[in-house]
Design a protein around this motif. Structure first.
Motif, PDB file in Angstrom:
ATOM      1  N   ASP A 109     -52.700 -80.952 -75.076  1.00 37.46           N
ATOM      2  CA  ASP A 109     -51.273 -80.289 -74.939  1.00 37.46           C
ATOM      3  C   ASP A 109     -51.092 -80.218 -73.243  1.00 37.46           C
ATOM      4  OD1 ASP A 109     -52.662 -77.936 -73.917  1.00 37.46           O
ATOM      5  OD2 ASP A 109     -53.150 -77.463 -75.745  1.00 37.46           O
ATOM      6  N   ASP A 110     -49.964 -79.390 -73.217  1.00 34.70           N
ATOM      7  CA  ASP A 110     -49.323 -79.337 -71.933  1.00 34.70           C
ATOM      8  C   ASP A 110     -49.970 -77.992 -71.129  1.00 34.70           C
ATOM      9  OD1 ASP A 110     -47.897 -81.796 -71.500  1.00 34.70           O
ATOM     10  OD2 ASP A 110     -46.372 -81.048 -72.724  1.00 34.70           O
ATOM     11  N   GLU A 111     -50.632 -77.324 -71.869  1.00 30.93           N
ATOM     12  CA  GLU A 111     -51.124 -75.894 -71.360  1.00 30.93           C
ATOM     13  C   GLU A 111     -52.144 -76.328 -70.266  1.00 30.93           C
ATOM     14  OE1 GLU A 111     -51.139 -71.496 -71.784  1.00 30.93           O
ATOM     15  OE2 GLU A 111     -50.127 -73.128 -73.162  1.00 30.93           O
ATOM     16  N   LEU A 112     -52.054 -75.928 -68.899  1.00 30.89           N
ATOM     17  CA  LEU A 112     -52.763 -76.387 -67.917  1.00 30.89           C
ATOM     18  C   LEU A 112     -53.800 -75.159 -67.767  1.00 30.89           C
ATOM     19  CD1 LEU A 112     -50.785 -77.549 -64.978  1.00 30.89           C
ATOM     20  CD2 LEU A 112     -51.875 -78.872 -66.682  1.00 30.89           C
ATOM     21  N   PRO A 113     -55.130 -75.432 -67.680  1.00 36.66           N
ATOM     22  CA  PRO A 113     -56.299 -74.251 -67.689  1.00 36.66           C
ATOM     23  C   PRO A 113     -55.774 -73.513 -66.348  1.00 36.66           C
ATOM     24  CG  PRO A 113     -57.346 -76.478 -67.371  1.00 36.66           C
ATOM     25  CD  PRO A 113     -55.807 -76.724 -67.727  1.00 36.66           C
ATOM     26  N   ASP A 114     -56.068 -72.251 -66.439  1.00 38.52           N
ATOM     27  CA  ASP A 114     -56.112 -71.566 -65.223  1.00 38.52           C
ATOM     28  C   ASP A 114     -57.385 -70.925 -64.542  1.00 38.52           C
ATOM     29  OD1 ASP A 114     -56.275 -69.417 -66.950  1.00 38.52           O
ATOM     30  OD2 ASP A 114     -54.318 -68.589 -66.740  1.00 38.52           O
TER      31      ASP A 114
END
Ligand code: SAM
Length: 215
Positions: A109-114
């Motif tokens: 998905d487009d969620e980037l890990p922080d």
């Protein structure tokens, strides 16, 4: 041997492909160098060892910056480290050479890990979350006749990178290519890549490239 705090990206084929271009093209001696997404600082250190006038290493990860600074100091070099989201922390400055091996692996998905080491590779569905920003941001900090060396996988759109950099007025070419077997991260995503048509059925290799863009 490089020091590496857990959670920091270990240098791999993409790192060495870019390091080799950096060495062969002799772009660092006497120049101001920015290493965007520095990780262990391996590329920043290469530039310092080659005789760069100054080296700035940027990463979002504090662990990476401690690692990079320490690796340089252990070898008698000084590099400036800067915690920054890409070029945000060095905006207004100009560099003769920008090198970058950013996260570029297509993800679910487009969620980037922080946090965590996945921050070193996950780059949204198309793998371009960071690449697109670098194509716009890096030219802003390139000095007159400055050069950008950028590593990425063919899975994340080499032509798009070339087109975007040309739109910023740079002359662009691919200066290195290599085909490598999938590592564990890509092997685990084979079904995902196949379902998106990013790879052929049964494909187990990816092409890595280094793109050079000159102002
Ligand atoms: C593929 S690793 C490359 C490390 C090193 N340059 C090398 O070639 O071995 C990518 C690095 O980008 C950093 N990174 C991820 N997102 C970033 C961002 N928005 N701004 C700066 N650095 C970022 C990660 O923490 C990681 O250290």
């Amino acid at each position: 041997m490089l020091l590496r705090i857990p959670g920091v990206y270990p240098p791999q084929e993409d790192t060495w492909l870019l390091a080799d271009v950096l060495d062969r093209h002799g772009l660092a001696p006497g120049r101001s160098v920015l290493d965007l997404c520095t990780g262990t600082g391996v590329l920043a250190l290469r530039a310092a060892q080659a005789g760069a006038h100054s080296v700035t290493a940027v990463d979002v990860s504090r662990r990476a910056l401690v690692t990079a600074w320490t690796n340089a100091r252990l070898r008698g070099h000084h590099i400036r480290v800067q915690r920054s989201d890409l070029v945000a922390g060095v905006r207004g400055e100009r560099f003769d050479l920008v090198v970058s091996n950013p996260p570029y692996v297509p993800a679910a998905d487009d969620e980037l890990p922080d946090t965590g080491i996945a921050r070193a590779w996950d780059a949204g569905k198309d793998g371009r979350a960071l690449l697109d920003r670098i194509c716009v941001g890096a030219p802003e900090v390139l000095g007159e006749r400055g050069t950008l060396l950028l590593a990425q996988s063919a899975l994340s759109g080499v032509e798009k990178t070339q087109t975007m950099l040309e739109e910023q007025g740079l002359s662009v070419d691919v200066v290195a290519r290599t085909e490598i077997p999938f590592g564990p991260v890509l092997a685990a995503r084979r079904a995902l890549f196949e379902s998106r048509g990013l790879i052929a059925p049964g494909q187990r290799t990816e092409e890595l490239v280094v793109i050079r863009a000159v102002r």
